[in-house]
Motif scaffolding. Structure first.
Motif, short mmCIF file in Angstrom:
data_model
loop_
_atom_site.label_atom_id
_atom_site.label_comp_id
_atom_site.label_asym_id
_atom_site.label_seq_id
_atom_site.Cartn_x
_atom_site.Cartn_y
_atom_site.Cartn_z
N HIS A 168 4.16 -4.50 18.47
CA HIS A 168 4.51 -3.31 17.71
C HIS A 168 3.26 -2.49 17.37
O HIS A 168 2.14 -3.03 17.34
CB HIS A 168 5.22 -3.69 16.40
N LYS A 169 3.48 -1.23 17.08
CA LYS A 169 2.39 -0.37 16.61
C LYS A 169 2.30 -0.54 15.09
O LYS A 169 3.24 -0.21 14.37
CB LYS A 169 2.68 1.09 16.98
N PHE A 170 1.18 -1.06 14.60
CA PHE A 170 1.05 -1.29 13.17
C PHE A 170 -0.41 -1.20 12.77
O PHE A 170 -1.32 -1.28 13.59
CB PHE A 170 1.63 -2.66 12.78
N GLU A 171 -0.62 -1.03 11.48
CA GLU A 171 -1.96 -1.03 10.92
C GLU A 171 -1.92 -1.66 9.54
O GLU A 171 -0.87 -1.66 8.87
CB GLU A 171 -2.51 0.39 10.83
N TYR B 79 1.55 -3.92 5.61
CA TYR B 79 1.39 -3.28 6.91
C TYR B 79 2.21 -1.99 6.97
O TYR B 79 3.25 -1.87 6.30
CB TYR B 79 1.84 -4.21 8.04
N LEU B 80 1.71 -1.07 7.76
CA LEU B 80 2.43 0.18 8.06
C LEU B 80 2.88 0.07 9.51
O LEU B 80 2.06 0.07 10.43
CB LEU B 80 1.51 1.38 7.84
N LEU B 81 4.17 -0.05 9.69
CA LEU B 81 4.76 -0.34 11.00
C LEU B 81 5.51 0.89 11.51
O LEU B 81 6.33 1.47 10.79
CB LEU B 81 5.71 -1.53 10.87
N THR B 82 5.23 1.30 12.76
CA THR B 82 5.93 2.44 13.36
C THR B 82 6.32 2.08 14.79
O THR B 82 5.80 1.14 15.37
CB THR B 82 5.05 3.71 13.38
N ARG B 83 7.24 2.85 15.32
CA ARG B 83 7.66 2.65 16.70
C ARG B 83 7.14 3.79 17.56
O ARG B 83 6.62 4.78 17.06
CB ARG B 83 9.18 2.59 16.79
N LEU C 289 4.24 -9.46 14.33
CA LEU C 289 3.96 -8.10 14.77
C LEU C 289 3.19 -8.09 16.09
O LEU C 289 3.49 -7.31 17.00
CB LEU C 289 3.17 -7.36 13.70
N SER D 31 1.93 -11.06 10.35
CA SER D 31 1.13 -10.37 11.37
C SER D 31 1.29 -11.00 12.75
O SER D 31 1.23 -10.32 13.77
CB SER D 31 -0.34 -10.36 10.96
N TYR E 277 12.41 -5.37 8.36
CA TYR E 277 11.94 -5.63 9.72
C TYR E 277 13.12 -5.72 10.69
O TYR E 277 13.05 -5.20 11.81
CB TYR E 277 11.12 -6.92 9.77
#
Length: 302
Positions: free
Chosen positions: A158-161, A271-275, A153, A150, A133
């Motif tokens: 942040h963009k996450f799912e 989690y799947l975290l992207t920017r 996040l 979470s 992170y």
């Protein structure tokens, strides 16, 4: 002035043993190779070869310079490779994963993506979730797959799912279990407790959850390596909180068992975290493939 050609000649002489063989390898005359070494010695102020010997034998200064020369040539090659990749339309994606990913679905995922998307240069980092992170926050990773708080996040916007929920349980050898009944959490303090350290977001979350339930379990050993934890627990050193289905599929049926507790441990959420990647289609493709491929239940080397 120091040049790459001088360093290349120097390394080739060392690897091949003579100026003559280095000249042949580099498709140059022996006098040209000798001139490059003379120029390198003048630029560096170092005497690199003992010329009293029949073969090219390094001096102490030459020994010290050798690794630096190799590293410099390697870096130069990587720069040229970046140029070639850009010209070929290759896109670089930096992704971070935990060791549970690496021990389950990630190797097959990497193989399949390399074949399906040859123009994506996927650079993988394996580390603890909090380290991943921090790297993401510093701009060093484009994608992170990890169990991250979470609330953090959402706070950072942040963009996450949610990728997967992973069943977690206390695991130990079968001889530790005296009764099929569920064990109150606070009764586990009689065992040696093995846990991951403070760089594991989930381990810290479990500690907070246990505290809320009135249980204080003091760890006997901290190991930031999942394989090490499984090995020590298999050897009977103690019990630990581990991914239930992964461990059950990894071990022999009678080696390790779940210690059922009251209350039960909460699942671990990956989690799947992207920017915001500015329309990088390579990131979009990999996110889609990760969502499809992630399976934390089956060991890769099963």
């Amino acid at each position: 002035m120091l040049t790459l050609k001088q360093l290349e000649a120097f390394v080739q002489i060392v690897e091949l043993g003579t100026f003559e063989l280095a000249a042949k390898r580099l498709n140059a005359t022996q006098s040209t190779i000798s001139k490059r070494i003379t120029e390198l010695e003048e630029a560096s102020g170092l005497r690199l070869f003992d010329r009293s010997k029949r073969t090219a034998r390094l001096t102490a200064d030459g020994e010290r310079l050798l690794q630096l020369a190799r590293d410099t040539l390697s870096s130069a090659n990587r720069i040229l490779q970046m140029k070639d990749e850009a010209a070929a339309g290759r896109q670089r994606v930096r992704a971070g994963f935990t060791d549970l990913c690496a021990l389950t679905w990630l190797p097959q995922f990497f193989r399949e993506c390399s074949e399906a998307y040859p123009l994506i240069n996927l650079e993988i980092t394996i580390d603890m979730s909090r380290n991943l992170y921090r790297m993401f926050e510093d701009g060093d990773l484009d994608i992170v797959v990890a169990p991250i708080d979470s609330a953090l996040l959402k706070q950072k916007n942040h963009k996450f799912e949610v990728l997967r929920s992973v069943e977690i349980a206390f695991i130990g050898r079968s001889e530790f279990i005296r009764s099929p009944s569920k064990v109150p959490i606070h009764n586990l303090d009689k065992f040696n407790i093995l846990v991951q350290g403070k760089e594991s977001s989930y381990a810290q979350g479990i500690n907070e959850w246990l505290s809320e339930k009135g249980a204080t379990l003091v760890p006997t050993m901290i190991a930031n390596n999942l394989v090490a934890l499984v090995g020590l627990i298999s050897a009977g050193y103690g019990i630990g909180v581990l991914p239930k289905r992964f461990v059950m599929n990894l071990s022999k049926p009678t080696d390790l068992v779940e210690i059922k507790t009251h209350p039960e441990l909460p699942d671990m959420t990956y989690y799947l975290l992207t920017r915001d990647h500015g329309g990088n289609k390579a990131v979009d493709k990999l996110v889609e493939e990760i969502s499809r491929a992630a399976d934390f239940t089956t060991p890769f080397l099963h």
